[in-house]
Write a protein that holds these residues in place. Sequence first.
Motif, short mmCIF file in Angstrom:
data_model
loop_
_atom_site.label_atom_id
_atom_site.label_comp_id
_atom_site.label_asym_id
_atom_site.label_seq_id
_atom_site.Cartn_x
_atom_site.Cartn_y
_atom_site.Cartn_z
N ARG A 163 18.95 -88.24 -32.01
CA ARG A 163 18.90 -87.55 -30.69
C ARG A 163 19.90 -86.44 -30.87
O ARG A 163 19.79 -85.33 -30.60
N ALA A 164 21.21 -86.48 -31.48
CA ALA A 164 22.28 -85.59 -31.64
C ALA A 164 21.53 -84.47 -32.48
O ALA A 164 21.80 -83.20 -32.23
N MET A 165 21.15 -84.80 -33.64
CA MET A 165 20.25 -83.99 -34.58
C MET A 165 19.13 -83.11 -34.01
O MET A 165 19.11 -81.86 -34.11
N GLN A 166 18.44 -83.53 -33.18
CA GLN A 166 17.46 -82.96 -32.29
C GLN A 166 17.96 -81.91 -31.44
O GLN A 166 17.80 -80.83 -31.35
N MET A 167 19.19 -82.41 -30.53
CA MET A 167 19.89 -81.37 -29.94
C MET A 167 20.59 -80.33 -30.58
O MET A 167 20.39 -79.31 -30.33
N LEU A 168 21.06 -80.59 -31.79
CA LEU A 168 21.40 -79.48 -32.60
C LEU A 168 20.42 -78.56 -33.15
O LEU A 168 20.35 -77.49 -33.06
N GLY A 169 19.22 -79.25 -33.28
CA GLY A 169 18.18 -78.28 -33.77
C GLY A 169 17.80 -77.50 -32.65
O GLY A 169 17.32 -76.23 -32.97
N GLU A 170 17.67 -77.94 -31.64
CA GLU A 170 17.26 -77.14 -30.45
C GLU A 170 18.21 -75.90 -30.09
O GLU A 170 17.73 -75.05 -29.94
N LEU A 171 19.67 -76.19 -30.09
CA LEU A 171 20.51 -75.32 -30.04
C LEU A 171 20.43 -74.29 -30.90
O LEU A 171 20.38 -73.13 -30.89
N ASN A 172 20.03 -74.57 -32.38
CA ASN A 172 19.73 -73.56 -33.69
C ASN A 172 18.63 -72.80 -33.05
O ASN A 172 18.84 -71.68 -33.45
N GLY A 173 17.65 -73.31 -32.77
CA GLY A 173 16.27 -72.68 -32.43
C GLY A 173 16.67 -71.43 -31.26
O GLY A 173 16.19 -70.36 -31.38
N LEU A 174 17.31 -71.99 -30.26
CA LEU A 174 17.76 -71.17 -29.33
C LEU A 174 18.49 -69.88 -29.70
O LEU A 174 18.28 -68.88 -29.30
N LEU A 175 19.68 -70.54 -30.49
CA LEU A 175 20.62 -69.48 -31.12
C LEU A 175 19.82 -68.21 -32.00
O LEU A 175 19.95 -67.05 -32.08
N ASP A 176 18.96 -68.92 -32.58
CA ASP A 176 17.92 -67.95 -33.55
C ASP A 176 16.99 -67.20 -32.82
O ASP A 176 17.04 -65.75 -33.13
N ARG A 177 16.50 -67.63 -31.67
CA ARG A 177 15.81 -66.69 -30.70
C ARG A 177 16.43 -65.64 -30.07
O ARG A 177 16.14 -64.43 -30.20
N ILE A 178 17.81 -65.94 -29.80
CA ILE A 178 18.67 -65.04 -29.22
C ILE A 178 19.07 -63.85 -30.11
O ILE A 178 19.14 -62.71 -29.71
#
Length: 145
Positions: A72-87
């Motif tokens: 679950r933590a790794m999924q959260m970090l992956g989502e955050l990484n995707g968000l930062l990538d989009r930004i």
Amino acid sequence: MKLVGLAPAVLLIALHQAISISELVHLYQQMGFGGARSCRKLIHRLERLELIAIAPGVRGDRREKAVAPTPRAMQMLGELNGLLDRILGHTSSASPIGRSLDLDEHRDAVAPDLRLFDEIASRAQQIEHAVLFEKLGDRHNRQRN
């Protein structure tokens, strides 16, 4: 993404393989997360939220417990990484964290994400300091008049 405020704490755990609780408390203190008691509370909060798993230690005495991120933590970090990538205009498919939750396989790939996160946090802190100094300057000028 409601747990994004906990991402720096989880990211530090993800970067350190089988870190003990006492080592993690020390690391959190060095990173400015607060005192020992608040760091221990943070660790237990992360465990209650199922972002980390605490297991018997890997050392000989087994008294120290090892801390590791959960899927679950790794999924959260992956989502955050995707968000930062989009930004920032990058593609999230290029990031190993966005593609996989297997930490051992991609441990070295997390390091650039941490540097990016630190850069964004540093910029935010610079803006916060600039605003604070501006407010202090305004207050000083008002007191003079």
